[in-house]
Structures are given as C-alpha cells and as structure tokens.
Design a protein around this motif. Sequence first.
Motif, PDB file in Angstrom:
ATOM      1  N   TYR A 155       0.831  -1.213   0.000  1.00  0.00           N
ATOM      2  CA  TYR A 155       0.000   0.000   0.000  1.00  0.00           C
ATOM      3  C   TYR A 155       0.865   1.263   0.000  1.00  0.00           C
ATOM      4  CZ  TYR A 155      -2.742   3.739   2.267  1.00  0.00           C
ATOM      5  OH  TYR A 155      -3.331   4.934   2.603  1.00  0.00           O
ATOM      6  N   LEU A 156       1.906   1.282   0.846  1.00  0.00           N
ATOM      7  CA  LEU A 156       2.796   2.457   0.929  1.00  0.00           C
ATOM      8  C   LEU A 156       3.565   2.654  -0.372  1.00  0.00           C
ATOM      9  CD1 LEU A 156       4.283   2.123   4.544  1.00  0.00           C
ATOM     10  CD2 LEU A 156       2.510   3.698   3.764  1.00  0.00           C
ATOM     11  N   ASN A 157       4.018   1.568  -0.959  1.00  0.00           N
ATOM     12  CA  ASN A 157       4.754   1.660  -2.229  1.00  0.00           C
ATOM     13  C   ASN A 157       3.879   2.220  -3.337  1.00  0.00           C
ATOM     14  OD1 ASN A 157       7.684   0.188  -2.489  1.00  0.00           O
ATOM     15  ND2 ASN A 157       6.554  -0.547  -0.719  1.00  0.00           N
ATOM     16  N   ILE A 158       2.650   1.702  -3.431  1.00  0.00           N
ATOM     17  CA  ILE A 158       1.718   2.203  -4.456  1.00  0.00           C
ATOM     18  C   ILE A 158       1.396   3.674  -4.202  1.00  0.00           C
ATOM     19  CG2 ILE A 158      -0.643   1.997  -5.363  1.00  0.00           C
ATOM     20  CD1 ILE A 158      -0.427  -1.036  -4.792  1.00  0.00           C
ATOM     21  N   GLY A 159       1.164   4.019  -2.924  1.00  0.00           N
ATOM     22  CA  GLY A 159       0.875   5.409  -2.569  1.00  0.00           C
ATOM     23  C   GLY A 159       2.012   6.336  -2.927  1.00  0.00           C
ATOM     24  N   TRP A 160       3.257   5.900  -2.666  1.00  0.00           N
ATOM     25  CA  TRP A 160       4.420   6.731  -2.989  1.00  0.00           C
ATOM     26  C   TRP A 160       4.544   6.939  -4.499  1.00  0.00           C
ATOM     27  CZ3 TRP A 160       8.008   9.522  -0.315  1.00  0.00           C
ATOM     28  CH2 TRP A 160       9.138   9.944  -1.020  1.00  0.00           C
ATOM     29  N   VAL A 161       4.361   5.857  -5.262  1.00  0.00           N
ATOM     30  CA  VAL A 161       4.501   5.943  -6.721  1.00  0.00           C
ATOM     31  C   VAL A 161       3.442   6.873  -7.322  1.00  0.00           C
ATOM     32  CG1 VAL A 161       4.293   4.636  -8.878  1.00  0.00           C
ATOM     33  CG2 VAL A 161       5.615   3.700  -6.963  1.00  0.00           C
ATOM     34  N   PHE A 162       2.189   6.719  -6.879  1.00  0.00           N
ATOM     35  CA  PHE A 162       1.124   7.578  -7.408  1.00  0.00           C
ATOM     36  C   PHE A 162       1.367   9.038  -7.042  1.00  0.00           C
ATOM     37  CE2 PHE A 162      -1.310   3.820  -8.420  1.00  0.00           C
ATOM     38  CZ  PHE A 162      -2.156   4.247  -9.429  1.00  0.00           C
ATOM     39  N   THR A 163       1.753   9.285  -5.801  1.00  0.00           N
ATOM     40  CA  THR A 163       2.032  10.660  -5.364  1.00  0.00           C
ATOM     41  C   THR A 163       3.174  11.259  -6.172  1.00  0.00           C
ATOM     42  OG1 THR A 163       1.348  10.061  -3.122  1.00  0.00           O
ATOM     43  CG2 THR A 163       2.568  12.102  -3.364  1.00  0.00           C
ATOM     44  N   ALA A 164       4.236  10.477  -6.340  1.00  0.00           N
ATOM     45  CA  ALA A 164       5.399  10.945  -7.094  1.00  0.00           C
ATOM     46  C   ALA A 164       5.036  11.252  -8.543  1.00  0.00           C
ATOM     47  CB  ALA A 164       6.510   9.895  -7.038  1.00  0.00           C
ATOM     48  N   TYR A 165       4.144  10.446  -9.100  1.00  0.00           N
ATOM     49  CA  TYR A 165       3.735  10.659 -10.494  1.00  0.00           C
ATOM     50  C   TYR A 165       2.969  11.973 -10.652  1.00  0.00           C
ATOM     51  CZ  TYR A 165       1.224  10.109 -14.897  1.00  0.00           C
ATOM     52  OH  TYR A 165       0.699  10.329 -16.143  1.00  0.00           O
ATOM     53  N   PHE A 166       1.992  12.190  -9.786  1.00  0.00           N
ATOM     54  CA  PHE A 166       1.153  13.386  -9.923  1.00  0.00           C
ATOM     55  C   PHE A 166       1.873  14.669  -9.493  1.00  0.00           C
ATOM     56  CE2 PHE A 166      -2.233  10.123  -9.807  1.00  0.00           C
ATOM     57  CZ  PHE A 166      -2.878  10.470 -10.984  1.00  0.00           C
ATOM     58  N   LEU A 167       2.815  14.560  -8.552  1.00  0.00           N
ATOM     59  CA  LEU A 167       3.573  15.740  -8.113  1.00  0.00           C
ATOM     60  C   LEU A 167       4.867  15.916  -8.903  1.00  0.00           C
ATOM     61  CD1 LEU A 167       3.217  15.539  -4.211  1.00  0.00           C
ATOM     62  CD2 LEU A 167       1.911  16.950  -5.814  1.00  0.00           C
ATOM     63  N   LYS A 168       5.120  15.009  -9.862  1.00  0.00           N
ATOM     64  CA  LYS A 168       6.321  15.062 -10.704  1.00  0.00           C
ATOM     65  C   LYS A 168       7.590  15.096  -9.852  1.00  0.00           C
ATOM     66  CE  LYS A 168       3.748  17.424 -14.348  1.00  0.00           C
ATOM     67  NZ  LYS A 168       3.611  18.635 -15.186  1.00  0.00           N
ATOM     68  N   TYR A 205      10.027  13.045  -9.498  1.00  0.00           N
ATOM     69  CA  TYR A 205      11.287  12.622 -10.098  1.00  0.00           C
ATOM     70  C   TYR A 205      11.640  13.407 -11.365  1.00  0.00           C
ATOM     71  CZ  TYR A 205      11.089   8.828  -6.760  1.00  0.00           C
ATOM     72  OH  TYR A 205      11.035   8.116  -5.591  1.00  0.00           O
ATOM     73  N   GLU A 206      10.878  14.431 -11.649  1.00  0.00           N
ATOM     74  CA  GLU A 206      11.203  15.285 -12.800  1.00  0.00           C
ATOM     75  C   GLU A 206      12.203  16.356 -12.354  1.00  0.00           C
ATOM     76  OE1 GLU A 206       8.013  16.730 -15.160  1.00  0.00           O
ATOM     77  OE2 GLU A 206       6.994  14.806 -15.245  1.00  0.00           O
ATOM     78  N   ILE A 207      13.441  15.912 -12.184  1.00  0.00           N
ATOM     79  CA  ILE A 207      14.534  16.806 -11.797  1.00  0.00           C
ATOM     80  C   ILE A 207      15.572  16.772 -12.911  1.00  0.00           C
ATOM     81  CG2 ILE A 207      16.416  17.161 -10.154  1.00  0.00           C
ATOM     82  CD1 ILE A 207      14.553  16.125  -7.989  1.00  0.00           C
ATOM     83  N   TYR A 208      15.945  17.959 -13.370  1.00  0.00           N
ATOM     84  CA  TYR A 208      16.834  18.057 -14.516  1.00  0.00           C
ATOM     85  C   TYR A 208      18.151  18.701 -14.106  1.00  0.00           C
ATOM     86  CZ  TYR A 208      12.271  17.297 -16.596  1.00  0.00           C
ATOM     87  OH  TYR A 208      11.043  16.793 -16.891  1.00  0.00           O
TER      88      TYR A 208
END
Length: 436
Positions: A27-40, A42-45
């Motif tokens: 549950y925590l892993n899925i929650g982290w992935v979804f949050t990271a996706y919508f808040l971008k 890992y979009e660090i350049y």
Amino acid sequence: MDLIVISILAYFLFDDLNLDINYYIIYLNIGWVFTAYFLKFYEIYRFTKTIGIISKIIKQGVIFLLIVIAFFPFSSQAIFSVERIAQFIIYSLLLITISKFFLFYCLIKYRLIVGNNCRYAVIVGYTPESIQLKELFETKKDYGYQFLGYFSDKKTNQEIKGNLLDLKTFSMANQVDEIYCSLSEVSNSQLKDLLEFASETSKTIKFIPDTKEIFSKNLRIDYYDFFPVLSLKDTLLNEPAIKIFKRFFDITFSLIVIIGVLSWLAPLVAILIKFESKGPILFKQGRPGIDEKPFYCYKFRSMQINAVSETEALKNDPRVTKIGKFMRRSSIDEMPQFVNVFFGDMSIVGPRPHLWSQNKAYGGKIKKYMKRHYVKPGITGLAQVSGYRGEIETEKDMVNRIKMDVFYIENWSVILDLKIIYMTIVNILKGDKKAY
C-alpha cells in the motif's frame, strides 16, 4: 532506492502495530509511486535549482504522510501510533533527501571533472536572447551543455556554422541532442519542418521567446470554449488561498514573537532608551503600504529627537544614540514591526517599506518600482538578505533593490519565504556591515 527505504523502514517501525505488514508495505509503495507521479517528484533536470528539489520533497512528504495515516481508520485491529508515524516520515524523508542530493551533486561533479553526461546543443537564430543562452551554457559548466554553434538564414559571421539547410546534416553528424530555436528567425513553414525533423530523429527542440519580459512571468491558460488564451499572473500572492495562508502564517509567527520575545524585551529596551535620551520609546513613521495605502511603521527609537525624519540613517550618523547603534546593528529596533504584522499592515516577508520621499524620487524613474506595492511590505525581504539594505548611495543601489523585490513578487513560494527568514537570522547573528 526510495521504495526500498520505505519498505525497510515500514517493516521495522510498523511490524508490531497489528497490521498485515506485507499488505501495508505494498500500500505504501503504491501510494508513494502515485504521489510521485502526480507531483512530478522525479522530474529533476540538470538545470533544476536546489530550492526546486526541496519544494518537491516537502510536497511529496506532506501528501505521503496523509497516505500513511489514511490506512489506519480502515484497519480495526491496527494500533495508531503518532510516534511511529513521525519516526517513519522523518527517517524516510531524511534518507531519501540525502540520496537525492547526493546523486544530484555527484552528477554535477561527474560532468565537471570527467566531462561526460553532457548534452550537445545548437541554436537556430543569432539574436541577443540566443547569445545570452550561449553565454549561460559556457558559464554554467555544471549544467553539462556543450554548445556546438549557431545556425541562421538572416545573419552571417564566424560564429554561425551555416543556414537552416545545413542544420540537419550537422545535427546528425555531430550527435546533437537539443536544438534551441529563436522564434523571430524562423517562418511557420521552417518551424514545422524543424519540428518534424526533431520528431523523426528523436532530438529535443526548445524555443527561445523574443518577448522575454512576458514569458519570464507566470502565465495562465484559459479556454474560451476550445480557444486557448494566455494571460499574465503578476503574482501568486494575489490568489485568495495564498493570501489566507500567508496571513495565517503572519499572525502565528508575529504572535509567537510578541508573546515570546517582545513581552520581556520591550520593557528592557524601554529602560535603556529612556536612560540614554529623552523622548518616546517608540518611533512611528508614515510609510506607503499595499496599494500605496499609508500606515504607521513602528520601531524602537534609535535616534535623538530631531526634526528630520524623511531621510535615511547614514553611516556614522550623529543622530543615532549609543544604544541605537547596537539596536540597528542587531535589528532589535525593527522588533515592534511584528505588531504591524499582527494588525495586518505588514507581512513577515515582503519588500521593505520605503520612505514617501523615496517613492516620489524613484517611482517614475525606475522601471517596475511601483510593483512593490502589489503586496504588503515586510519586516525582511529578498533585497535585504541579498546585500541591498541600508543607505541608498547611488540610483544603482535602488535599482538592485527593486530587482530583488520584483523577483520576490513574481516568484513567491513558501520555500522562498522560509529561506529569506533563515538568511535574515543568519545575517543578524553574523552581523551586517550595512546595518547602521
């Protein structure tokens, strides 16, 4: 790496809380992935600023905390432990932050020392903006851009490699990664051709706007039916939700200072002021506030009583008392302005309120000067922590101050406010040579 950190910490911290730990970790892993996706998250350049990374971490942390808590009401047997949840969030974010910054700065050092992990770039057009971009590539070595040359149909000189027809051959032969295109130098048909070329060859194409003054601001897109219309947002600080948040922060912060510091500091300072010179303890002066509405700005009196109040304090100013010098150097004289903040005339962070005489002198001369009145004046501001406080000796001093004020207004964020507060405290502890 982040999911491994979350899983291991969850296993050790939540295993004895009557949870089905395996399902909870999933549950925590899925929650982290979804949050990271919508808040971008890992979009660090390579050009992302440190403050941008910190902002992403804080947003991700707040939303993930809610996800961590949200599981417990649906599990009747689970033991809700504030202490364990706090430990989990603090440890996980700390480890993720360390690894994130470690990787970010390792890549910077790798690019600087080894010279790899570079992006090869060319620029279409030879304009002042494209020249500025080339200079940025050359000065910001940590970005890892290798500039290969200009291409232009309109101008010729030794820096220009060729025209737009030569660009495609050159790009393929030299493994160009990114094409930066000045919009003023290409026609619609040429632009379409460049877009098709970039798409076919998997090259990144980006655009250099000629109206830099407009495109550097916050743009909002609205749709009139299906027709997109761009409009400028001068500042986020005019958004109702942001106003409420900033006002809540101002009231909370000022109350803490008034009760925790001013309650005992004010009587002590009052005795010292009275002991050295006659006159009132507080000095009040009319200043222009938000929308140029007048208000009284309060300070502890640091000068002898004099008839001149619409001039700044100068270095070695004879009007300043002995205790006044100490108060000015340590910024103690500004402390009563927390009362101004509490009553809504000022904010903790914002452009410092100028004298009315300065408004009259510079309002019509310096570009964007009056924009500083879009928001409430502050006890501290970006200009002050950037070295532009104190006496205005030349017009350039005021220009630099206004640049900082306008940048703050156009680029406000919670992180920027916190950074300015932190830098203010550091400057007070270190001592500011312009604090007189």
